[in-house]
Structures are given as structure tokens and as C-alpha cells.
Design an enzyme around this catalytic site. Structure first.
Site, short mmCIF file in Angstrom:
data_model
loop_
_atom_site.label_atom_id
_atom_site.label_comp_id
_atom_site.label_asym_id
_atom_site.label_seq_id
_atom_site.Cartn_x
_atom_site.Cartn_y
_atom_site.Cartn_z
CD GLU A 73 38.22 44.72 39.84
OE1 GLU A 73 38.09 45.23 38.93
OE2 GLU A 73 38.41 43.51 40.08
CG ASN A 130 37.67 41.71 43.17
OD1 ASN A 130 37.17 41.39 44.18
ND2 ASN A 130 36.81 42.87 42.51
CD GLU A 140 34.29 41.61 41.44
OE1 GLU A 140 34.74 41.16 40.60
OE2 GLU A 140 34.03 42.68 41.90
CG HIS A 171 31.57 48.05 41.75
ND1 HIS A 171 31.65 46.86 42.30
CD2 HIS A 171 31.88 47.68 40.14
CE1 HIS A 171 32.04 45.84 41.40
NE2 HIS A 171 32.47 46.31 40.11
CE1 TYR A 183 35.92 37.40 37.86
CE2 TYR A 183 37.41 39.15 38.78
CZ TYR A 183 36.12 38.57 38.56
OH TYR A 183 34.69 39.14 39.18
NE ARG A 199 32.50 43.60 46.65
CZ ARG A 199 33.22 43.83 45.71
NH1 ARG A 199 33.17 42.93 44.65
NH2 ARG A 199 33.62 45.01 45.17
#
Ligand code: PNW
Length: 508
Positions: free
Chosen positions: A210, A336, A405, A165, A338, A121
Site C-alpha cells: 500500500e 487490498n 488483504e 510493510h 475493505y 502473506r
């Protein structure tokens, strides 16, 4: 609302946000210990297998890796401008050279192939293709992506192309950027150009990365480009992103056949800071703000209540037909994830009356009362991945998902030509166990991308945070596969999760 990510030394203090951050810091100290044991860690599976057609890859973004910021006709992006503003970036670092991927892409594709990845990606830099954002096309910029895609395909790696992005052309920002509805049309024109150039070989597209982080960091807290601090603007931008996704989706579907188009969202499960009714209500509000604000319009065609009511005069203007245009314009959701965050009732925060935070304020890798924090100061919380995936399954109609991600920054050391990053390796292992668990319970996950292929420019933190499977020595640009990279190769080639005490060829 949540705190901006700290830019470390060199960033300016943000007076209005300081008090809540300090208050949160004190509370977190106590609360992490309190409910740590309440939250299950997820089962250790002895044998974790992924399907044969599952995508295993790594992710990057143009501004963070390419460099060549003004080469071959590229125009400036908002990030080229922002990094030149005093006090915005750690040690005033810039992405002018980054990891020189623009010139080293062949070597980097070979690295990807060496990691056993079957997917990659990356993002296209809008001002590399259209230096002024619209109008004159820069063929040399477009050629770079043609060469990159060809290189990937000949290495047997499927490209997943992110069209935006965060590196908006500076000239468009000067016309208001995504705060203006005109930007939706500029974006659609840009998408058409890229899709016409690459659409015969690229089948997987991601319209936006995002949008929530971009709207909040770029337009509410101002710690990202373009550095605006205005809640009205931030919410207008959020709404326009939803419309841009819809416009981009229509363009791609209309000009390609058999393509799969998604939008990548940052999903952060928010927990109550303390186990009381006020904080539980705060967490519900914070979840609406951080997660549902995009998922609800995309999947249900409406903004989440009661958040929407609370926003009152901050609400962007929604024109007739907007919500119908927004709803359902995706083939997959990119996730995504985290970490998680904590919310508490904060009556002094205007409108939503809630504050959320997930970072320990010292912003260094550490263990606090048995809980690992990354060098971003983010809590390692694998169960949050399961929650994010199950949220989409349970509440949003179970669409296909790619984890676009997931990864961690740790303070890696290159010693004797090796990087023994066992913390990253365990992080990836434990999060992948949760991905598999969500799949076992019916979440339609099709692939997983590590952030990131290699160490790179981590926005306001410059080069101080290393997320890569591949270590980069920035002065020499030398690449070294970390132990986590060798471990990943084992995973991607066998489709079976290697144990955390992996002793592969990375150890010697
Ligand atoms: C992502 N959070 O941003 C971006 O897509 C990448 O460009 C970036 O390098 C990467 O994560 C690591 O930061 C995020 O607060 C921003 O949880 C904020 C959060 C997560 C991801």
C-alpha cells in the site's frame, strides 16, 4: 484527499482537517440512506466454488505481530520511534511485544495449517535484517525468516513475502527516507539480501504494501510513521515508491528463476456523496487520487490526468526515463480492499478541490440505517471488491491479481473459550461472492488472503481493533480460533464457500 484514520483517544486534533470531517459527517448521515438501495448488493450464490489451484491464506505484517523490537540485533524502525511520540497511538500502546510472533512463529504456522491455508502473506522487517538500513547485515534477523519459511514449507504453506510493510529503518528516515531518491538504491540493496537468502524457497514476492496509504498517512496527514505533514513530501514519496517497486522487481527477477513479483495496492472505490454533477466530478477526481495515482503509472506509464494537472506545483520531479522504468514492472497486482469512500466537491481543499471520507466519525461498530459499519467505522460494501477487481480487468489490461488483504475489525468477545464472530464471517462470505463474480466475468484472480491471521497491533489504533481469524488474549498471548476461522477452514479445504449460517466445529 481523505481524512486520516482517527487514532481515537490520545490522538491530537488536526485543526485543518476538522472542518471537512464534520461537514462530511453531517452529509453522510443523509446520503447513506439515499442511495443504499440503488447499489445492488450482489447476487447470493447458492454454490460458489473456487479453482483447485486458488490460494487461500491469511496476511500479516512484521511490525504488527512480531514484537522482539530490539532483540537479536534488530535496529529501530520508524514505527518504533513513532509509537514513542506523545499522543500518536491509542492509549500510547506500542508494538514492542505485539503478539510475540517472533518467539511463537511455530505455534502460529500450526494455526495457519489448522485453518487449512495453503498460502501465507507476511512481511520482512528491513531493520531486523539491516539494523542501520544498509551496510552491516544482521544474520540472526535473517535467520528468523529462514526458519519461518522452512516451517511454512514443511506445513505445505506457500510463502508470499512482502518486502516493505511500512517499517523503514529509522536511520534511513534520518537521511530523508523515501522522500529521497537515494532510498531507492538502499531498498534495492536490501531486497537483494533478502532474495539471496530466501529466493531458493520463496517464489512469490510483494515489493511494497500500500504505497498510497504509506505516502498519505505517513507524509500528508502524519497519522502514521514518520508523522510528516507535507504534501510535497508525500507526492515525492509516492513517485519514489513507484521507482522502488521497479528497482525491486528488477532485482528479484534478475536473481531468481520462476518467481512471481507483485505490488500490493489499496483500492478504494470512491462514490459521489450526492447524485449531482459536482459530486460526480469530485468522485472521479478522488478515484484518480486514491486508485489511479499508482495504477496508471504502473500499467500505462503515465500519471492520471486531470489529477496531475490539478496538482500543479505539488507535482514531484519526474526525470527522463522514470515513467518507462515504472511501467509494467509487476507480474501481478495485489489488491487490498475493505470498504468504499465518498467524495464531494470541496473548493476549500487546495489543488484538488475534493474531499473524501468513508468513515462514520464515531469509529465504532454499528448499523446505520441498515448498513453495517465495522469497528474501524468502515462501511461494509462487498460490491466495492467486485468494482476494484473489474477496474483492473477493464482499464488496466487484466493482469493476474491476488487479493492480498480483505477483512474486518469487529468487537469480538471471548466467551466460554469461543468467539462467535458472525459479522466477520458474513463479511468474508459476501466479499468472496464478489471475488467469484469478478472471476466469472474474466478478472484473473489467483488467490485471496484474509487480513489478518490473528488480532494484532492496528497502527494508530493500537490493540483496540481486532481483525484476526484467530483471537489473541494480549496479556497471556493465548490464541483461540474464532468461528470465522473454523468457517475459513471449511472454505479453504473444500474450495467451496460455506453458507453464512455455518455451524461447524466452532459452535460445539
Ligand atoms: C491495511 N482504508 O491498511 C494495511 O496493509 C494493514 O497493515 C492494516 O492493518 C489493515 O489494512 C487494516 O487497517 C489500510 O482507509 C489502511 O480503506 C487504510 C485503508 C485500508 C487499509
Amino acid at each position: 484527499m481523505r481524512a486520516p484514520r482517527r487514532a481515537g483517544r490520545g490522538s491530537r486534533g488536526r485543526v485543518p482537517t476538522l472542518f471537512p470531517i464534520l461537514a462530511a459527517a453531517c452529509m453522510i448521515r443523509h446520503e447513506y440512506r439515499r442511495d443504499r438501495n440503488v447499489l445492488e448488493k450482489g447476487p447470493r450464490m447458492s454454490e460458489v466454488q473456487f479453482p483447485d489451484d486458488f490460494s487461500f491464506g491469511a496476511a500479516t505484517a512484521a511490525y504488527q505481530i512480531e514484537g522482539a523490537w530490539n532483540e537479536d540485533g534488530k535496529g529501530p524502525s520508524v514505527w518504533d520511534t513513532f509509537v514513542r511520540r506523545r499522543g500518536r497511538i491509542w492509549q500510547a500502546q506500542r508494538g514492542d511485544v505485539a503478539v510475540d510472533h517472533y518467539h511463537r512463529y511455530r505455534e502460529d504456522v500450526a494455526l495457519l495449517a489448522g485453518l487449512g491455508a495453503n498460502a501465507y502473506r507476511f512481511s520482512v522487517s528491513w531493520p531486523r535484517v539491516l539494523p542501520e538500513g544498509r551496510g552491516a547485515l544482521n544474520e540472526r534477523g535473517l535467520d528468523f525468516y529462514r526458519r519461518l519459511v522452512d516451517e511454512l514449507l514443511s506445513a505445505g504453506i506457500t510463502p508470499f513475502v512482502t518486502l516493505y510493510h511500512w517499517d523503514l529503518p529509522q536511520t534511513l528516515q534520518e537521511r530523508g527516507g523515501f522522500a529521497e531518491r537515494d532510498c531507492i538504491g538502499w531498498y534495492a540493496d536490501y531486497v537483494r539480501i533478502v532474495v539471496d537468502a530466501l529466493g531458493d524457497r520463496v517464489k512469490h514476492w510483494i515489493t511494497l504494501n500500500e504505497p498510497w496509504v504509506n505516502a498519505v498517512s505517513g507524509f500528508l496527514f502524519g497519522d502514521h510513521a514518520p508523522g510528516i505533514r507535507n504534501p510535497w513530501t508525500a507526492l515525492r514519496v509516492a513517485h519514489n515508491f513507484l521507482l522502488a517497486n521497479a528497482a525491486g522487481y528488477e532485482v528479484i527477477k534478475g536473481r531468481t528463476s520462476g518467481s512471481s513479483v507483485g505490488v500490493t495496492l489499496s483500492l478504494i472505490p470512491v462514490y459521489p456523496m450526492r447524485q449531482n454533477d459536482r459530486d460526480r466530478a469530485a468522485a472521479r477526481m478522488a478515484n484518480q487520487f486514491a486508485n489511479d495515482l499508482f495504477l496508471d503509472p504502473l500499467c500505462h506509464g503515465s500519471f492520471p490526468e486531470p489529477l496531475w494537472r490539478r496538482l500543479g506545483v505539488l507535482r514531484p520531479r519526474v526525470r527522463p526515463g522514470d515513467m518507462e522504468a515504472i511501467k509494467g514492472r509487476f507480474d501481478f497486482i495485489g489488491v487490498n480492499n475493505y470498504t468504499r469512500e465518498r467524495a464531494f466537491s470541496a473548493p476549500w481543499i487546495p489543488f484538488i478541490g475534493v474531499w473524501m471520507t468513508g468513515r462514520n466519525p464515531d469509529g465504532h461498530e454499528h448499523v446505520d440505517q441498515g448498513v453495517q459499519f465495522t469497528s474501524m467505522g468502515w462501511e461494509v460494501f462487498p460490491h466495492g471488491m467486485y468494482e476494484a477487481l473489474m477496474l483492473i480487468k477493464e482499464r488496466y489490461g487484466n493482469p493476474p491479481i491476488y487479493v492480498t488483504e480483505n477483512g474486518a475489525a469487529f468487537e469480538d468477545r471471548l466467551e466460554d473459550g469461543r468467539v462467535r464472530d458472525s459479522k466477520r464471517l458474513s463479511y468474508l462470505h459476501d466479499y468472496l461472492v464478489e471475488v467469484r463474480r469478478a472471476m466469472d466475468e474474466g478478472a484473473d484472480v489467483r488467490g485471496y488472503f484474509v487480513w489478518s491471521l490473528m488480532d494484532n497491533f492496528e497502527w494508530a489504533f493500537g490493540y483496540s481493533k481486532r481483525f484476526g481469524l484467530v483471537h489473541v488474549d494480549f496479556p497471556s498471548q493465548r490464541r483461540t480460533v474464532k468461528e470465522s476461522g473454523h468457517w475459513f477452514r471449511e472454505l479453504a479445504t473444500s474450495r467451496r464457500l460455506p453458507s453464512v449460517d455455518y455451524r461447524g466445529n466452532g459452535r460445539g
